[in-house]
Design a protein around this motif. Structure first.
Motif, PDB file in Angstrom:
ATOM      1  N   HIS A   1       4.471   5.490  -3.706  1.00 60.41           N
ATOM      2  CA  HIS A   1       4.464   6.753  -4.548  1.00 60.41           C
ATOM      3  C   HIS A   1       5.350   7.648  -4.062  1.00 60.41           C
ATOM      4  O   HIS A   1       5.173   8.557  -3.393  1.00 60.41           O
ATOM      5  CB  HIS A   1       2.930   7.265  -4.610  1.00 60.41           C
ATOM      6  CG  HIS A   1       2.009   6.429  -5.057  1.00 60.41           C
ATOM      7  ND1 HIS A   1       1.580   5.812  -6.239  1.00 60.41           N
ATOM      8  CD2 HIS A   1       0.972   5.609  -4.487  1.00 60.41           C
ATOM      9  CE1 HIS A   1       0.660   4.947  -6.423  1.00 60.41           C
ATOM     10  NE2 HIS A   1       0.298   4.903  -5.283  1.00 60.41           N
TER      11      HIS A   1
ATOM     12  N   ASP B   1       2.358   2.795   0.200  1.00 58.55           N
ATOM     13  CA  ASP B   1       1.348   3.782  -0.427  1.00 58.55           C
ATOM     14  C   ASP B   1       2.421   5.083  -0.327  1.00 58.55           C
ATOM     15  O   ASP B   1       3.302   5.334  -0.983  1.00 58.55           O
ATOM     16  CB  ASP B   1       0.074   3.735   0.097  1.00 58.55           C
ATOM     17  CG  ASP B   1      -1.050   4.142  -1.136  1.00 58.55           C
ATOM     18  OD1 ASP B   1      -0.649   4.336  -2.256  1.00 58.55           O
ATOM     19  OD2 ASP B   1      -2.021   3.774  -0.923  1.00 58.55           O
TER      20      ASP B   1
ATOM     21  N   HIS C   1      -3.836  -2.821  -2.616  1.00 54.26           N
ATOM     22  CA  HIS C   1      -4.988  -2.861  -1.818  1.00 54.26           C
ATOM     23  C   HIS C   1      -6.066  -4.183  -1.800  1.00 54.26           C
ATOM     24  O   HIS C   1      -5.928  -4.911  -0.940  1.00 54.26           O
ATOM     25  CB  HIS C   1      -5.788  -1.660  -2.134  1.00 54.26           C
ATOM     26  CG  HIS C   1      -5.195  -0.299  -2.109  1.00 54.26           C
ATOM     27  ND1 HIS C   1      -4.560   0.049  -1.192  1.00 54.26           N
ATOM     28  CD2 HIS C   1      -4.817   0.505  -3.171  1.00 54.26           C
ATOM     29  CE1 HIS C   1      -3.852   1.132  -1.519  1.00 54.26           C
ATOM     30  NE2 HIS C   1      -4.065   1.653  -2.679  1.00 54.26           N
TER      31      HIS C   1
ATOM     32  N   HIS D   1       4.592  -1.359  -2.935  1.00 60.10           N
ATOM     33  CA  HIS D   1       3.782  -0.400  -3.491  1.00 60.10           C
ATOM     34  C   HIS D   1       3.814   0.990  -2.689  1.00 60.10           C
ATOM     35  O   HIS D   1       3.448   1.030  -1.610  1.00 60.10           O
ATOM     36  CB  HIS D   1       2.327  -0.701  -3.168  1.00 60.10           C
ATOM     37  CG  HIS D   1       1.264   0.200  -3.949  1.00 60.10           C
ATOM     38  ND1 HIS D   1       0.901   0.192  -5.248  1.00 60.10           N
ATOM     39  CD2 HIS D   1       0.729   1.369  -3.282  1.00 60.10           C
ATOM     40  CE1 HIS D   1       0.025   1.136  -5.426  1.00 60.10           C
ATOM     41  NE2 HIS D   1      -0.108   1.972  -4.255  1.00 60.10           N
TER      42      HIS D   1
ATOM     43  N   HIS E   1      -3.838  -0.540  -9.024  1.00 63.49           N
ATOM     44  CA  HIS E   1      -4.636  -0.491  -7.857  1.00 63.49           C
ATOM     45  C   HIS E   1      -5.850  -1.319  -8.233  1.00 63.49           C
ATOM     46  O   HIS E   1      -6.684  -0.881  -9.161  1.00 63.49           O
ATOM     47  CB  HIS E   1      -4.938   1.032  -7.484  1.00 63.49           C
ATOM     48  CG  HIS E   1      -3.852   1.702  -7.349  1.00 63.49           C
ATOM     49  ND1 HIS E   1      -3.156   2.453  -8.332  1.00 63.49           N
ATOM     50  CD2 HIS E   1      -3.442   2.239  -6.089  1.00 63.49           C
ATOM     51  CE1 HIS E   1      -2.147   3.197  -7.624  1.00 63.49           C
ATOM     52  NE2 HIS E   1      -2.129   3.081  -6.296  1.00 63.49           N
TER      53      HIS E   1
END
Ligand SMILES: [Zn+2]
Length: 467
Positions: free
Chosen positions: A91, A344, A293, A89, A235
């Motif tokens: 970005h 993240d 998360h 995960h 998420h």
């Protein structure tokens, strides 16, 4: 194959024709002080034979050199060789957002982040994604699951050579009437994404979160064969604020969305229910989806995720930075949920450094009374991540037949000789080399692929223009 858990310097005498070399041929026998397979086992000293970009053999150095005498041999000295890290995960297009939004509370952070991110042009986001991909590679990541609103990560991953998925984010919290608008915006972004990237990265879809995608749009995506068959990620239950947003449309997340003239998605329920229970009751959990998360979980939520076949991306640094709490990792594992580790983005966490995230996981769970070993943490950052992404038949371990995606870490002097997994994750140990499909991309901690040296020059120039 001998596997011992104590780290020992390889001590073999190589016949003269097996000349040690610093050059990196595609087909090679790599010798290391320890080969960390990815499932908790160690071959120390160990060696890996690479042929045609795949792992051809793993074993002790002497027998490997005998069995593969046609190959060149490269001795990595004290280095520890592990599978290329799998970041489930991140970005990439937010690489330039570090420090733009304060941590402390998720909704307040979201409000600041939306304001800051809104100032970045498409060109800046593309530059940012390139920076993110290069940073991840130098930190040892060879497979990742990226997502973002522009999908700029797909081109960046392809350019750098990192494999995995890039999920384009979709948003929309209105009723059924508003769904076609959301789909049209998504289709436009998807077309732009397709024109800027090739076929090396699998394109997926990311309904961003229950508070930013309501039941109408989410349900449409679940039922439309075109979208249903894509890899999904989202998420889920990232903060305590999320339940107020999706149940009542109130709280800090609602305030953050109001600054963008939006309202949270409303997921109704007759009785008090958690976010996961609401999503499950709406039939919106799907097998193969990765949910990032999963911090604010009720007692039954791990079982709901497990029975639906949803995997979890554990992002310990981001959760801590945003004051969200600690994901119930032990309960997730006990329920049988596959859990990988995610970095993240610098907007809420570190710098795409999965070893740092593994260390953070050990710290937060140790502090919470549920310690996890370094070996278990590395499994999550490699094998378990690959399983969560459905890619375990090609990456995530150093076993015969898998892609030769590898990372060599030079252990710090003060940890050499101890637990090799601990030495591999230690903050003072450094990534020395990274290979993807047997091709060396990083050497001595810097990019060594000529095409990537070129990309860093372009990034440096573009970054000066953005910052
Ligand atoms: Zn995220």
């Amino acid at each position: 194959m001998s596997r011992r858990n104590r780290l020992k310097r390889p001590s073999i005498l190589l016949p003269r024709r097996w000349k040690r070399t610093t050059r990196t041929p595609t087909d090679v026998v790599l010798i290391a002080a320890g080969v960390l397979v990815g499932d908790g086992t160690v071959v120390a000293p160990g060696a890996i034979a690479v042929r045609g970009g795949r792992i051809a053999d793993v074993g002790d150095p002497t027998s490997m050199c005998v069995a593969h005498k046609d190959l060149r041999v490269e001795d990595l000295g004290e280095a520890l060789l592990a599978p290329g890290l799998v970041d489930v995960h991140c970005h990439l297009e937010w690489a330039l957002t570090g420090g733009l939004a304060k941590g402390g509370e998720f909704g307040a952070w979201l409000e600041e982040f939306l304001r800051a991110a809104g100032t970045l042009s498409p060109e800046a986001l593309a530059t940012s994604a390139n920076i993110g991909a290069v940073t991840a590679l130098i930190a040892g990541t060879t497979t990742l699951w990226d997502s973002g609103p522009t999908g700029a990560g797909a081109a960046a991953m392809e350019r750098v050579g990192i494999g995995g998925y890039c999920s384009l984010e979709i948003f929309g919290t209105g009723d059924a009437v508003s769904v076609p608008q959301s789909i049209a915006r998504f289709a436009d972004a998807r077309a732009r994404m397709a024109s800027s990237s090739g076929s090396g990265v699998i394109v997926g879809i990311s309904p961003h979160a229950p508070y930013s995608v309501g039941p109408a749009l989410w349900g449409h995506l679940m039922n439309d064969p075109e979208y249903h068959q894509l890899p999904w990620r989202t998420h889920l239950a990232g903060s305590a604020a999320e339940i107020h947003a999706v149940a009542e449309g109130t709280g800090t997340i609602a305030r953050a969305l109001a600054t963008r003239n939006a309202r949270p998605g409303h997921w109704p329920a007759l009785t008090p229910m958690t976010v996961i229970e609401r999503i499950a009751a709406a039939g919106a959990l799907r097998s193969g989806m990765i949910a990032a998360h999963c911090v604010a979980l009720g007692a039954n939520d791990p079982h709901l995720l497990a029975s639906a076949g949803v995997a979890v991306a554990h992002c310990p640094t981001s959760n801590a930075y945003l004051g969200c709490g600690v994901a119930p990792l032990a309960a997730l594992h006990a329920a049988g949920v596959r859990v990988g580790i995610g970095s993240d983005s610098p907007a809420s966490a570190g710098n795409y450094d999965l070893r740092a995230e593994a260390r953070a996981a050990r710290l937060v769970h140790g502090a919470a009374g549920h310690p996890i070993s370094a070996a278990r943490a590395l499994q999550m950052a490699t094998r378990d991540g690959a399983q969560a992404m459905g890619l375990s038949d090609s990456v995530g371990m150093l076993t015969v037949g898998l892609r030769a995606n590898m990372v060599a870490v030079a252990p710090a002097v003060h940890v050499a000789g101890g637990d090799p997994h601990l030495a591999f994750l230690d903050a003072a140990s450094v990534v020395d080399s990274v290979w993807i499909d047997g091709a060396r991309k990083v050497q001595s901690g810097a990019l060594c692929d000529p095409s990537l040296v070129n990309i860093t020059t372009q990034i440096a120039k573009a970054r000066r223009e953005v910052c």
